[in-house]
Design a protein around this motif. Structure first.
Motif, PDB file in Angstrom:
ATOM      1  N   VAL A  10       0.861  -1.178   0.000  1.00  0.00           N
ATOM      2  CA  VAL A  10       0.000   0.000   0.000  1.00  0.00           C
ATOM      3  C   VAL A  10       0.898   1.227   0.000  1.00  0.00           C
ATOM      4  O   VAL A  10       1.779   1.366   0.845  1.00  0.00           O
ATOM      5  N   THR A  11       0.672   2.091  -0.994  1.00  0.00           N
ATOM      6  CA  THR A  11       1.411   3.347  -1.049  1.00  0.00           C
ATOM      7  C   THR A  11       0.415   4.507  -1.088  1.00  0.00           C
ATOM      8  O   THR A  11      -0.733   4.334  -1.491  1.00  0.00           O
ATOM      9  N   GLU A  12       0.871   5.644  -0.672  1.00  0.00           N
ATOM     10  CA  GLU A  12       0.082   6.880  -0.770  1.00  0.00           C
ATOM     11  C   GLU A  12       1.013   7.964  -1.276  1.00  0.00           C
ATOM     12  O   GLU A  12       2.153   8.070  -0.828  1.00  0.00           O
ATOM     13  N   TYR A  13       0.535   8.742  -2.226  1.00  0.00           N
ATOM     14  CA  TYR A  13       1.365   9.813  -2.769  1.00  0.00           C
ATOM     15  C   TYR A  13       0.500  11.027  -3.055  1.00  0.00           C
ATOM     16  O   TYR A  13      -0.696  10.929  -3.265  1.00  0.00           O
ATOM     17  N   THR A  14       1.138  12.174  -3.035  1.00  0.00           N
ATOM     18  CA  THR A  14       0.473  13.430  -3.380  1.00  0.00           C
ATOM     19  C   THR A  14       0.779  13.721  -4.842  1.00  0.00           C
ATOM     20  O   THR A  14       1.940  13.920  -5.201  1.00  0.00           O
ATOM     21  N   PRO A  15      -0.231  13.703  -5.700  1.00  0.00           N
ATOM     22  CA  PRO A  15       0.033  13.926  -7.116  1.00  0.00           C
ATOM     23  C   PRO A  15       0.395  15.383  -7.392  1.00  0.00           C
ATOM     24  O   PRO A  15      -0.120  16.298  -6.753  1.00  0.00           O
ATOM     25  N   ASN A  16       1.298  15.563  -8.333  1.00  0.00           N
ATOM     26  CA  ASN A  16       1.610  16.905  -8.819  1.00  0.00           C
ATOM     27  C   ASN A  16       0.558  17.225  -9.880  1.00  0.00           C
ATOM     28  O   ASN A  16       0.649  16.758 -11.011  1.00  0.00           O
ATOM     29  N   LEU A  17      -0.450  17.988  -9.523  1.00  0.00           N
ATOM     30  CA  LEU A  17      -1.593  18.223 -10.407  1.00  0.00           C
ATOM     31  C   LEU A  17      -1.218  18.965 -11.687  1.00  0.00           C
ATOM     32  O   LEU A  17      -1.987  18.952 -12.653  1.00  0.00           O
ATOM     33  N   ASP A  18      -0.021  19.552 -11.729  1.00  0.00           N
ATOM     34  CA  ASP A  18       0.432  20.184 -12.969  1.00  0.00           C
ATOM     35  C   ASP A  18       0.672  19.162 -14.076  1.00  0.00           C
ATOM     36  O   ASP A  18       0.695  19.505 -15.251  1.00  0.00           O
ATOM     37  N   TYR A  20      -1.294  16.549 -14.737  1.00  0.00           N
ATOM     38  CA  TYR A  20      -2.552  15.876 -15.072  1.00  0.00           C
ATOM     39  C   TYR A  20      -3.449  16.797 -15.893  1.00  0.00           C
ATOM     40  O   TYR A  20      -3.373  18.020 -15.761  1.00  0.00           O
ATOM     41  N   PRO A  21      -4.341  16.204 -16.703  1.00  0.00           N
ATOM     42  CA  PRO A  21      -5.210  17.040 -17.540  1.00  0.00           C
ATOM     43  C   PRO A  21      -6.246  17.843 -16.746  1.00  0.00           C
ATOM     44  O   PRO A  21      -6.713  18.872 -17.210  1.00  0.00           O
ATOM     45  N   ASP A  22      -6.620  17.373 -15.569  1.00  0.00           N
ATOM     46  CA  ASP A  22      -7.597  18.090 -14.739  1.00  0.00           C
ATOM     47  C   ASP A  22      -6.928  18.510 -13.439  1.00  0.00           C
ATOM     48  O   ASP A  22      -5.809  18.118 -13.143  1.00  0.00           O
ATOM     49  N   ASP A  23      -7.637  19.266 -12.630  1.00  0.00           N
ATOM     50  CA  ASP A  23      -7.005  19.826 -11.434  1.00  0.00           C
ATOM     51  C   ASP A  23      -7.537  19.278 -10.119  1.00  0.00           C
ATOM     52  O   ASP A  23      -7.453  19.948  -9.101  1.00  0.00           O
ATOM     53  N   SER A  24      -8.049  18.058 -10.114  1.00  0.00           N
ATOM     54  CA  SER A  24      -8.516  17.484  -8.856  1.00  0.00           C
ATOM     55  C   SER A  24      -7.806  16.151  -8.605  1.00  0.00           C
ATOM     56  O   SER A  24      -7.392  15.462  -9.531  1.00  0.00           O
ATOM     57  N   VAL A  25      -7.664  15.819  -7.339  1.00  0.00           N
ATOM     58  CA  VAL A  25      -7.025  14.559  -6.972  1.00  0.00           C
ATOM     59  C   VAL A  25      -7.874  13.380  -7.456  1.00  0.00           C
ATOM     60  O   VAL A  25      -7.343  12.365  -7.896  1.00  0.00           O
ATOM     61  N   GLU A  26      -9.194  13.520  -7.423  1.00  0.00           N
ATOM     62  CA  GLU A  26     -10.072  12.455  -7.904  1.00  0.00           C
ATOM     63  C   GLU A  26      -9.820  12.163  -9.385  1.00  0.00           C
ATOM     64  O   GLU A  26      -9.735  11.011  -9.800  1.00  0.00           O
ATOM     65  N   ASP A  32      -4.506   8.039 -13.385  1.00  0.00           N
ATOM     66  CA  ASP A  32      -3.445   7.074 -13.080  1.00  0.00           C
ATOM     67  C   ASP A  32      -3.950   5.638 -13.227  1.00  0.00           C
ATOM     68  O   ASP A  32      -3.233   4.785 -13.744  1.00  0.00           O
ATOM     69  N   GLU A  33      -5.159   5.387 -12.794  1.00  0.00           N
ATOM     70  CA  GLU A  33      -5.720   4.042 -12.914  1.00  0.00           C
ATOM     71  C   GLU A  33      -5.819   3.617 -14.378  1.00  0.00           C
ATOM     72  O   GLU A  33      -5.517   2.481 -14.729  1.00  0.00           O
ATOM     73  N   GLN A  34      -6.215   4.535 -15.244  1.00  0.00           N
ATOM     74  CA  GLN A  34      -6.403   4.211 -16.659  1.00  0.00           C
ATOM     75  C   GLN A  34      -5.115   4.303 -17.474  1.00  0.00           C
ATOM     76  O   GLN A  34      -4.866   3.471 -18.342  1.00  0.00           O
ATOM     77  N   GLU A  35      -4.295   5.299 -17.227  1.00  0.00           N
ATOM     78  CA  GLU A  35      -3.140   5.578 -18.085  1.00  0.00           C
ATOM     79  C   GLU A  35      -1.786   5.196 -17.482  1.00  0.00           C
ATOM     80  O   GLU A  35      -0.845   4.935 -18.216  1.00  0.00           O
ATOM     81  N   ASN A  36      -1.681   5.246 -16.184  1.00  0.00           N
ATOM     82  CA  ASN A  36      -0.400   4.970 -15.511  1.00  0.00           C
ATOM     83  C   ASN A  36      -0.560   3.836 -14.504  1.00  0.00           C
ATOM     84  O   ASN A  36      -0.080   3.923 -13.376  1.00  0.00           O
TER      85      ASN A  36
END
Length: 63
Positions: A10-18, A20-26, A32-36
Motif C-alpha cells: 500500500v502506497t500513498e502519494y500526493t500527485p503533482n496536479l500540474d 494531469y489534464p484536470d485539477d482534482s485529486v479524484e 493514473d488508474e487508466q493511463e499509468n
C-alpha cells in the motif's frame, strides 16, 4: 497442494496536479488508474520508500 506467497503493498502519494489534464485529486487518481496503472509502471509507484504505508505477506493456497 501448492502454496504461494501474496505480497500486498500500500502506497500513498500526493500527485503533482500540474502533470494531469484536470485539477482534482479524484481526476488524477482516475487518470493514473487508466493511463499509468501499477501493472505497467510499478517502479513509478515504488520509487519513494517514504510513500510506503504498509507491506503484508500471506500464504495463499492454490490448486
Amino acid at each position: 497442494m501448492t502454496q504461494k506467497i501474496r505480497v500486498t503493498v500500500v502506497t500513498e502519494y500526493t500527485p503533482n496536479l500540474d502533470h494531469y489534464p484536470d485539477d482534482s485529486v479524484e481526476e488524477a487518481a482516475a487518470f493514473d488508474e487508466q493511463e499509468n496503472n501499477f501493472v505497467e509502471y510499478p517502479t513509478t509507484y515504488l520509487d519513494d520508500p517514504s510513500e510506503l504505508v504498509s507491506v503484508t505477506y500471506e500464504v495463499v493456497p492454490t490448486e
